[in-house]
Design an enzyme around this catalytic site. Structure first.
Site, PDB file in Angstrom:
ATOM      1  N   HIS A 141       0.852  -1.191   0.000  1.00 49.12           N
ATOM      2  CA  HIS A 141       0.000   0.000   0.000  1.00 49.12           C
ATOM      3  C   HIS A 141       0.886   1.238   0.000  1.00 49.12           C
ATOM      4  CE1 HIS A 141      -4.051  -1.806   1.601  1.00 49.12           C
ATOM      5  NE2 HIS A 141      -3.566  -2.454   0.567  1.00 49.12           N
ATOM      6  N   ASN A 154      -3.839   1.446  -2.116  1.00 51.85           N
ATOM      7  CA  ASN A 154      -3.135   0.479  -2.954  1.00 51.85           C
ATOM      8  C   ASN A 154      -2.214   1.219  -3.916  1.00 51.85           C
ATOM      9  OD1 ASN A 154      -4.072  -2.306  -2.393  1.00 51.85           O
ATOM     10  ND2 ASN A 154      -6.085  -1.457  -2.862  1.00 51.85           N
ATOM     11  N   CYS A 172      -8.202  -2.045   3.091  1.00 55.08           N
ATOM     12  CA  CYS A 172      -8.883  -3.028   3.932  1.00 55.08           C
ATOM     13  C   CYS A 172      -9.946  -2.348   4.788  1.00 55.08           C
ATOM     14  CB  CYS A 172      -7.886  -3.748   4.838  1.00 55.08           C
ATOM     15  SG  CYS A 172      -8.662  -4.939   5.953  1.00 55.08           S
TER      16      CYS A 172
END
Length: 312
Positions: free
Chosen positions: A213, A253, A244
């Site tokens: 990430h 991401n 998440c």
């Protein structure tokens, strides 16, 4: 790897969409997956076999697996939280099944409602279910080491605990393990050290990929560390969407489009065509106009005279 040196695994349809409130229509998802495949993306994580009530966004995963399996040249990956999810996945035949094991047990209880030992029991059950299939129909089983670099709930996650869980996942029957920076805590030194230690413990074939990430701007520095450590598969999400939902602050991401440019500019073939990749981005943008997409490369364009390593 016939047409690429580094494999990009596109996780947007799963990890990207799971944190987004607007439901992307199934037909739009299919069009997006088809566009990604047409661009040359070699592996696509199309969804997760979680209960629809938990993540309504991913309720159509089985249909997406069937759609993607009909596309030649793309490996179809899915995430499963447990044996029941894996059994549902095996009915439609993905190429790879990933079960996450959060090294932070607090996160494991929050994410999967299971302790480490309970997750390992699920892995053993999944291994048995896969082995019961004809050899040609057995997907690869990956154990994802989630929160490997730190946890928003526990804080520091001990390095030795990561190694312990990697070994236990292998012993439980995983074909490979993957390092996952679920919360954006990782730094390049960690990526290098953890990769080296797992390679020494289990062999380099057991760890080939990493999920990173860019929450704190470390994503691409960590990509470089992963490459130098010998990893050959990097997860990324188109437009940098997702994270998440069970780890507060775990956004960001790494952007597929920027990752492709980074690798291609270094002479590493990804097998991906830039024009078709940007076209896939437009499919996503049109389907979810209210969702912000990130990425410098799509905005700036390719430099004058730029020659990608992959023939375009």
């Amino acid at each position: 790897m016939t047409n690429f040196d580094i494999e990009i695994s596109e996780v947007g349809p799963r990890d990207g969409l799971q944190s987004i409130s607007p439901i992307m229509p199934t037909e739009a998802k299919k069009a997006w997956i088809s566009a990604l495949a047409a661009a040359g993306v070699p592996e696509i994580e199309v969804g997760s076999f979680v209960p629809p009530r938990v993540l309504p966004q991913l309720a159509d995963t089985a249909e997406l697996v069937t759609h993607a399996k009909a596309i030649e040249g793309v490996a179809v990956a899915v995430l499963v939280p447990n044996l029941r999810g894996a059994e549902n996945a095996l009915k439609v035949g993905p190429d790879k099944v990933t079960i996450p094991l959060s090294v932070s047990e607090t996160h494991s209880l929050k994410n999967l409602k299971r302790t480490h030992e309970q997750v390992l029991d699920e892995v053993r059950g999944i291994r048995a279910a896969i082995d019961a299939l004809p050899a040609a129909k057995r997907p690869k089983l990956e154990g994802g080491l989630s929160t490997a670099f730190g946890c928003t709930l526990e804080g520091v996650v001990p390095e030795d605990k990561v190694m312990e869980m990697a070994v236990k996942l292998a012993e439980a029957g995983c074909d490979e393990v993957g390092l996952s920076d679920t919360t954006g805590f990782a730094n390049p030194k960690q990526v290098t050290t953890y990769t080296k230690r797992i390679h020494e413990l289990l062999g380099p074939q057991m760890l080939t990929g990493v999920h990173l990430h860019n929450t704190r701007g470390q994503g691409f520095a960590n990509v470089m560390a992963a490459l130098e450590a010998g990893l050959t598969t990097i997860d990324a999400s188109m437009g940098g969407i997702g994270g998440c939902p069970f780890a507060p602050g775990a956004s960001g991401n790494i952007v597929t489009e920027d990752l492709v440019f980074l690798l291609e500019s270094m002479g590493l073939r990804t097998g991906i065509n830039f024009d078709k990749l940007f076209a896939a981005r437009q499919v996503l943008a049109q389907a979810l106009p209210e969702v912000e997409l990130y990425g410098f490369t799509p905005e700036a364009g390719l430099p004058k005279g730029f020659s990608p390593a992959t023939p375009q």
